[in-house]
Enzyme design. Structure first.
Site, PDB file in Angstrom:
ATOM      1  N   VAL A  87       0.931  -1.225  -0.099  1.00 22.83           N
ATOM      2  CA  VAL A  87      -0.007   0.043   0.037  1.00 22.83           C
ATOM      3  C   VAL A  87       0.773   1.138  -0.026  1.00 22.83           C
ATOM      4  CG1 VAL A  87      -1.755   1.268   1.281  1.00 22.83           C
ATOM      5  CG2 VAL A  87      -1.651  -1.293   1.380  1.00 22.83           C
ATOM      6  N   LYS A  88       0.732   2.032  -1.161  1.00 24.20           N
ATOM      7  CA  LYS A  88       1.289   3.310  -1.209  1.00 24.20           C
ATOM      8  C   LYS A  88       0.712   4.319  -0.610  1.00 24.20           C
ATOM      9  CE  LYS A  88       4.216   4.818  -5.071  1.00 24.20           C
ATOM     10  NZ  LYS A  88       4.156   5.074  -6.472  1.00 24.20           N
ATOM     11  N   VAL A  89       1.396   5.182   0.256  1.00 27.40           N
ATOM     12  CA  VAL A  89       0.741   6.082   1.292  1.00 27.40           C
ATOM     13  C   VAL A  89       1.540   7.402   1.017  1.00 27.40           C
ATOM     14  CG1 VAL A  89       0.039   6.693   3.779  1.00 27.40           C
ATOM     15  CG2 VAL A  89       0.273   4.173   2.946  1.00 27.40           C
TER      16      VAL A  89
END
Ligand code: E4P
Length: 217
Positions: free
Chosen positions: A86-88
């Site tokens: 998950v890219k945050v």
């Protein structure tokens, strides 16, 4: 050093994978938009299609910016496929979400990182990857590679396990310099990876070997 391809284009991902040196994929909303994919279901299916092409991590970016919304979207993305990271974004709520995901065992890539301080925070929050955007720093006449060197030093000083994922790579020399500086991963379009292959002496040498081989076959 791991090589990730920075695209949402399935043909380019297949081509990079066929070289046998691909370790993963990074995407972002701009790269997804470039593919012309519309609608939530199609976007989610596209992430799964990418995951099925590559035996490695695939970064899928949240669009939410509120804390609970980032959590909800991130958990949904992580449930799509075991390869999803998950890219945050490096914002206040993103930092809190990195800690939350870390405690839940959901892997993360902290994106839009432009300073050593941001990278330090990402590591402290438990991000698996940090993405310094070196090309965009160079674009504003600053030194993107110096950021990689600074993050490497800081992470080594304290034994942080967060992997440095050098992003926004513009050319093959960026990859070489990142390798020299000890970045764990380079993510870039297909062309800089193909450019690493090129050397005029290789072409010239092969031409001569093939010409000479005709003298004995
Ligand atoms: C990767 O995770 C980034 O989204 C990407 O490398 C940004 O690259 P750009 O600056 O070429 O858009």
């Amino acid at each position: 050093m791991k090589f990730f391809i920075d695209t949402a284009n399935l043909n380019q991902i297949k081509e990079a994978a066929s070289l046998g040196v691909l370790d993963g994929v990074t995407t972002n909303p701009s790269l997804m938009a470039k593919e012309g994919i519309k609608g939530k279901d199609n976007i989610l299916k596209h992430y799964v299609d990418i995951c099925n092409l590559v035996d490695g991590d695939v970064s899928a970016e949240v669009l939410a910016t509120g804390f609970s919304e980032i959590i909800q979207e991130g958990e949904m993305l992580a449930s799509l496929h075991e390869n999803i990271v998950v890219k945050v974004p490096m914002i206040n709520n993103g930092l809190k979400a990195l800690r939350y995901f870390s405690e839940k065992g959901i892997r993360t890539n902290c994106t839009l990182v432009f300073s050593p301080g941001q990278a330090l925070l990402a590591a402290k929050a438990g991000a698996n990857y940090v993405s310094p955007f070196i090309g965009r720093i160079d674009d504003i006449s600053s030194d993107g590679l110096q950021l990689i060197a600074d993050i490497r030093l800081i992470y080594d000083n304290y034994g942080f396990e967060t992997e440095i994922l050098a992003a926004s790579i513009r050319h093959a020399m960026h990859i070489i310099e990142c390798a020299r500086l000890g970045a764990d991963v380079a993510t870039c379009p297909l062309q800089p990876i193909l450019d690493l292959l090129q050397h005029p002496l290789t072409d010239k040498g092969l031409e001569k070997f093939l010409a000479d081989s005709k003298k004995f076959i």
